[in-house]
Scaffold this active site. Structure first.
Site, mmCIF file in Angstrom:
data_model
loop_
_atom_site.group_PDB
_atom_site.id
_atom_site.type_symbol
_atom_site.label_atom_id
_atom_site.label_comp_id
_atom_site.label_asym_id
_atom_site.label_seq_id
_atom_site.Cartn_x
_atom_site.Cartn_y
_atom_site.Cartn_z
ATOM 1 N N GLU A 173 -12.718 15.098 97.499
ATOM 2 C CA GLU A 173 -12.262 16.412 97.943
ATOM 3 C C GLU A 173 -10.810 16.684 97.555
ATOM 4 O OE1 GLU A 173 -15.368 17.225 101.586
ATOM 5 O OE2 GLU A 173 -13.410 16.411 102.123
ATOM 6 N N GLU B 242 -22.266 15.336 99.158
ATOM 7 C CA GLU B 242 -22.135 15.513 100.606
ATOM 8 C C GLU B 242 -22.754 16.851 100.992
ATOM 9 O OE1 GLU B 242 -18.432 15.146 102.701
ATOM 10 O OE2 GLU B 242 -17.669 13.648 101.301
#
Length: 469
Positions: free
Chosen positions: A167, A365
């Site tokens: 991320e 995810e």
């Protein structure tokens, strides 16, 4: 009839720093997740300790066995940086840490599960954050690349899929956890933004080149969270606000990562704020862009945003990028933690990403956190989770079948319950329930939930089960 591509990878993902526990065991050092100052998110009432977490350090064999039974063909985990380099600037790596992850990879391979390795995931050694201010300091890039090189050398014959940085696009906005950094008081937000963006891009690029040098056939990606926002209304200022927010919170990271250069809109962003557009290492960023094999993403929610009224355009843009809160659409439901549930938005994001970059996408995810009450046998009937994954997987299929998006696989967040990024065990994502009280042997009981059996049937049917109500 729904049927995913024959080579589609099915599985799940775990952040080891949130699951392992054993936080000072076998030479591990403290990291930024262990020491972070928690600001409660909506719905949070307690903070749980990462000293035990899910006890995954001692029970990963059991967890992988349950993943194999579920039918996993891929599993993403993260190598905890401070388990390999406890202080981050250690002369030699911690052999016990390397041995642990090598054993985990061997266990996955023996189970017929493809390991997908993340190289930094909220786990920078705390010493580097305190001593050097994390990725705000280029010295930490060098220490990170040393760490990457050692991990890659140990696992290079066993691991095909690599993710350089978890991320990465969140680093300027959540710098403590994602980049181990704090904005100095005398540094303006836009200047700090520039430094963190560039240093994380440079770290990613050098990691790509390090991996490809050691394993030319490796499949390497960078990763972003997809904080997708749409206009709160049809008002032009709301439409503009969503464009600006998506540009700087999502597109910028992949724009640089895939093209190897800073886009014109970002150069104007710097010029309009009197910030020098000077960058070192652009040749490495360019080389890495040419070696990037796929894009990996996390997706959880879609939010709305409203425009900001200000005759000063720079001030308006800065407000939207750095300060403007997002809202949940009135048309969407939300979790107990205020995360909007929008599976159709998932298709939109996947299609937009692929149309913009034309690179395969790996969903590493996607999942939902729930407050759960087990029965007397610790069994959880999590129909809400089943519906969430069913709806989102149907959107994945639509993106493949109707939008032509090339998707490598779907790794659900998560196979097992573990601590959230805000250190809360009440916020559960797993298909497998983890008790929080150890038994007489110091182990935490694992109990498959209803969703475990559902996901097993989805994988075994290669998605056909999604047609069933």
């Amino acid at each position: 009839m729904i049927k995913f591509p024959d080579n589609f990878l099915w599985g799940g993902a775990v952040s080891n720093v949130q699951a392992e526990g054993a936080w000072l065991t076998d030479g591990k050092g403290l990291n930024v997740y262990d020491t972070q100052e928690i600001t409660f998110e909506s719905g949070q009432t307690v903070i749980d300790s990462s000293e035990l977490a899910s006890n995954h350090y001692y029970q990963y064999h059991e967890d992988i066995k349950l993943m194999k039974e579920m039918g996993f063909t891929a599993y993403r985990f993260s190598v905890v940086w401070s388990r390999i380099h406890p202080l981050g600037d250690d002369e030699e790596p911690n052999e016990a840490g390397l041995h642990y992850y090598e054993n985990m990879v061997d266990c996955l391979i023996a189970a017929g599960i493809e390991p997908v390795v993340s190289l930094v995931h909220f786990d920078m050694p705390d010493n580097l954050a305190k001593k050097h201010n994390g990725f705000y300091n280029k010295k930490v890039i060098d220490l990170y690349i040393k760490h990457v090189g050692i991990v890659v050398e140990r696992l290079k014959t066993k691991v095909k899929y690599w993710i350089t940085y978890n991320e990465m696009n969140l680093a300027p906005f959540h710098p403590g956890l994602v980049a181990g950094a704090r904005r100095p008081e005398n540094v303006e937000p836009a200047v700090f933004f520039k430094t963190i963006v560039h240093n994380t891009q440079l770290a990613h690029a050098r990691a790509v080149l390090t991996i490809k040098s050691a394993i030319p056939h490796a499949k390497v990606s960078g990763m972003t969270n997809c904080p997708w926002v749409v206009p709160a209304t049809s008002a032009p200022e709301d439409v503009l606000a969503s464009h600006i927010r998506n540009t700087y919170h999502l597109w910028l990271t992949f724009d640089v990562m895939t093209s190897g250069k800073y886009p014109s809109y970002y150069l104007k962003f710097l010029e309009n704020r009197g910030i020098e557009a000077a960058f070192d290492g652009l040749d490495e960023i360019k080389q890495a862009s040419e070696k990037l094999d796929y894009l990996s993403i996390s997706y959880y929610q879609t939010n709305t945003i409203r425009g900001v009224k200000n005759e000063n355009v720079v001030a308006m843009e800065d407000a939207i990028i750095f300060n403007q809160p997002v809202e949940i659409s009135e048309t969407l439901s939300a979790t107990e933690w205020g995360w909007a549930i929008d599976p159709l938005g998932f298709r939109t994001v996947l299609s937009a990403l692929y149309q913009r970059y034309q690179k395969p996408i790996f969903i590493v995810e996607n999942g939902i956190a729930l407050l759960e009450t087990p029965d007397e046998n610790q069994f959880v009937s999590d129909d809400t989770r089943i519906q969430y994954h069913r709806d989102h997987l149907q959107s994945v299929y639509q993106a493949i079948q109707h939008d032509g998006v090339e998707i490598i696989g779907y790794l659900a967040w998560s196979p097992i319950d573990f601590l959230s990024s805000h250190k809360e065990m009440r916020k559960r994502y797993g298909f497998i329930r983890i008790d929080t009280t150890p038994d007489e042997n110091g182990l935490l009981r694992r109990t498959p939930k209803k969703s475990w059996y559902w996901y097993q049937s989805v994988i075994n049917s290669n998605g056909e089960q999604l047609d069933e109500a």
